[in-house]
Design an enzyme around this catalytic site. Structure first.
Site, PDB file in Angstrom:
ATOM      1  N   CYS A   1      64.672 -61.852  -9.224  1.00 57.24           N
ATOM      2  CA  CYS A   1      65.363 -60.559  -9.299  1.00 57.24           C
ATOM      3  C   CYS A   1      66.458 -60.567  -8.239  1.00 57.24           C
ATOM      4  O   CYS A   1      66.899 -61.645  -7.817  1.00 57.24           O
ATOM      5  CB  CYS A   1      64.390 -59.396  -9.144  1.00 57.24           C
ATOM      6  SG  CYS A   1      63.521 -59.329  -7.563  1.00 57.24           S
TER       7      CYS A   1
ATOM      8  N   CYS B   1      60.738 -56.290  -5.058  1.00 53.16           N
ATOM      9  CA  CYS B   1      60.123 -55.342  -6.011  1.00 53.16           C
ATOM     10  C   CYS B   1      59.695 -56.028  -7.306  1.00 53.16           C
ATOM     11  O   CYS B   1      58.516 -56.229  -7.563  1.00 53.16           O
ATOM     12  CB  CYS B   1      61.077 -54.192  -6.333  1.00 53.16           C
ATOM     13  SG  CYS B   1      61.526 -53.175  -4.905  1.00 53.16           S
ATOM     14  N   ARG B   2      60.682 -56.395  -8.150  1.00 52.43           N
ATOM     15  CA  ARG B   2      60.335 -56.848  -9.502  1.00 52.43           C
ATOM     16  C   ARG B   2      59.782 -58.267  -9.547  1.00 52.43           C
ATOM     17  O   ARG B   2      58.721 -58.496 -10.151  1.00 52.43           O
ATOM     18  CB  ARG B   2      61.574 -56.728 -10.412  1.00 52.43           C
ATOM     19  CG  ARG B   2      61.998 -55.280 -10.624  1.00 52.43           C
ATOM     20  CD  ARG B   2      63.381 -55.203 -11.229  1.00 52.43           C
ATOM     21  NE  ARG B   2      64.398 -55.695 -10.299  1.00 52.43           N
ATOM     22  CZ  ARG B   2      65.663 -55.899 -10.592  1.00 52.43           C
ATOM     23  NH1 ARG B   2      66.078 -55.678 -11.816  1.00 52.43           N
ATOM     24  NH2 ARG B   2      66.513 -56.316  -9.678  1.00 52.43           N
ATOM     25  N   SER B   3      60.500 -59.231  -8.942  1.00 51.08           N
ATOM     26  CA  SER B   3      60.015 -60.620  -9.075  1.00 51.08           C
ATOM     27  C   SER B   3      58.712 -60.867  -8.312  1.00 51.08           C
ATOM     28  O   SER B   3      57.874 -61.645  -8.795  1.00 51.08           O
ATOM     29  CB  SER B   3      61.092 -61.651  -8.722  1.00 51.08           C
ATOM     30  OG  SER B   3      61.547 -61.529  -7.402  1.00 51.08           O
TER      31      SER B   3
ATOM     32  N   ASN C   1      64.018 -59.831  -4.383  1.00 47.23           N
ATOM     33  CA  ASN C   1      62.699 -60.483  -4.269  1.00 47.23           C
ATOM     34  C   ASN C   1      61.717 -59.649  -3.439  1.00 47.23           C
ATOM     35  O   ASN C   1      60.882 -60.190  -2.723  1.00 47.23           O
ATOM     36  CB  ASN C   1      62.815 -61.914  -3.699  1.00 47.23           C
ATOM     37  CG  ASN C   1      61.538 -62.756  -3.821  1.00 47.23           C
ATOM     38  OD1 ASN C   1      61.269 -63.598  -2.970  1.00 47.23           O
ATOM     39  ND2 ASN C   1      60.730 -62.531  -4.841  1.00 47.23           N
TER      40      ASN C   1
ATOM     41  N   ASP D   1      65.534 -51.949 -12.134  1.00 47.46           N
ATOM     42  CA  ASP D   1      65.346 -52.031 -10.684  1.00 47.46           C
ATOM     43  C   ASP D   1      64.765 -50.706 -10.172  1.00 47.46           C
ATOM     44  O   ASP D   1      65.407 -49.661 -10.311  1.00 47.46           O
ATOM     45  CB  ASP D   1      66.711 -52.303 -10.038  1.00 47.46           C
ATOM     46  CG  ASP D   1      66.594 -52.611  -8.567  1.00 47.46           C
ATOM     47  OD1 ASP D   1      65.534 -52.320  -7.976  1.00 47.46           O
ATOM     48  OD2 ASP D   1      67.560 -53.138  -8.004  1.00 47.46           O
TER      49      ASP D   1
HETATM   50  P1  4NP Z   1      64.341 -56.109  -6.542  1.00 45.81           P
HETATM   51  O1  4NP Z   1      64.846 -54.676  -6.002  1.00 45.81           O
HETATM   52  O2  4NP Z   1      65.592 -56.864  -6.987  1.00 45.81           O
HETATM   53  O3  4NP Z   1      63.470 -55.764  -7.687  1.00 45.81           O
HETATM   54  O4  4NP Z   1      63.622 -56.785  -5.403  1.00 45.81           O
HETATM   55  C1  4NP Z   1      65.817 -54.547  -4.999  1.00 45.81           C
HETATM   56  C2  4NP Z   1      65.447 -54.505  -3.688  1.00 45.81           C
HETATM   57  C3  4NP Z   1      66.394 -54.368  -2.697  1.00 45.81           C
HETATM   58  C4  4NP Z   1      67.721 -54.266  -3.039  1.00 45.81           C
HETATM   59  C5  4NP Z   1      68.105 -54.331  -4.355  1.00 45.81           C
HETATM   60  C6  4NP Z   1      67.146 -54.479  -5.348  1.00 45.81           C
HETATM   61  N1  4NP Z   1      68.705 -54.089  -2.022  1.00 45.81           N
HETATM   62  O5  4NP Z   1      69.888 -54.008  -2.361  1.00 45.81           O
HETATM   63  O6  4NP Z   1      68.371 -54.066  -0.838  1.00 45.81           O
END
Ligand code: 4NP
Length: 162
Positions: free
Chosen positions: A8, A13-15, A11, A125
């Site tokens: 994602c 939340c989703r992945s 790294n 997201d």
């Molecule tokens: P993820 O979510 O891609 O599912 O881990 C996010 C976590 C943090 C951020 C963006 C997406 N960020 O911009 O900090």
């Protein structure tokens, strides 16, 4: 050994959710010696950090342990090391395709291509939204994880993508 990398943006939340859920299913199926699971982000914002506490908590309620996962960024040699490189959304997919050497492009796909119940193509997201977003991530990830495991079992160790 089949190696799967979930990707994602951050790294956190989703992945990591996909990592923990899929690893749990693999262990339940007695395949931990045959299928290796990791996750990474296309961005470096959270490298070294544990997963988002909201992801950890919601996953824990369904019996998945994300506590040992630390964020890492996708690396150039991941495209050689992994057999399946599975993106959570179209933006992750485009970033991966741009980084991936031409001979490994077929390894890179959308994770939800393996979903059987839900018709969504992307895992939304949840980072800036409310708690419901984290539940939706789990629903989509559980579905696609079951579909992916079924494909890997059917392939019998061959690394054909869907
Ligand atoms: P993820 O979510 O891609 O599912 O881990 C996010 C976590 C943090 C951020 C963006 C997406 N960020 O911009 O900090």
């Amino acid at each position: 050994m089949i190696k799967v990398l979930f990707v994602c943006l951050g790294n956190i939340c989703r992945s990591p959710t996909a990592h923990g859920v899929f690893e749990h299913l693999v262990a339940q199926a007695g395949l931990s010696d045959s299928i290796r699971v990791e996750s990474a982000g296309t961005g470096a914002y959270h490298v070294g950090e544990p997963s988002d506490p909201r992801s950890v908590q919601e996953a824990s309620k369904r019996g998945y342990d994300l506590s040992a996962i630390r964020a890492q960024q996708v690396k150039a040699n991941d495209f050689q090391r992994f057999d399946y490189i599975l993106a959570m959304d179209h933006s992750n997919l485009a970033d991966l395709k741009a980084l991936c050497p031409v001979e490994h492009q077929s390894k890179v796909a959308l994770f939800l291509d393996y979903g059987q119940v839900y018709s969504e193509q992307e895992v939304p997201d949840p980072y800036y939204g409310g708690g419901k977003g984290f539940l939706k991530v789990l629903d989509l990830v559980e579905d696609a994880s079951q579909g992916l495991l079924a494909v890997l079992i059917k392939s019998g160790g061959e690394t054909d993508q869907v």
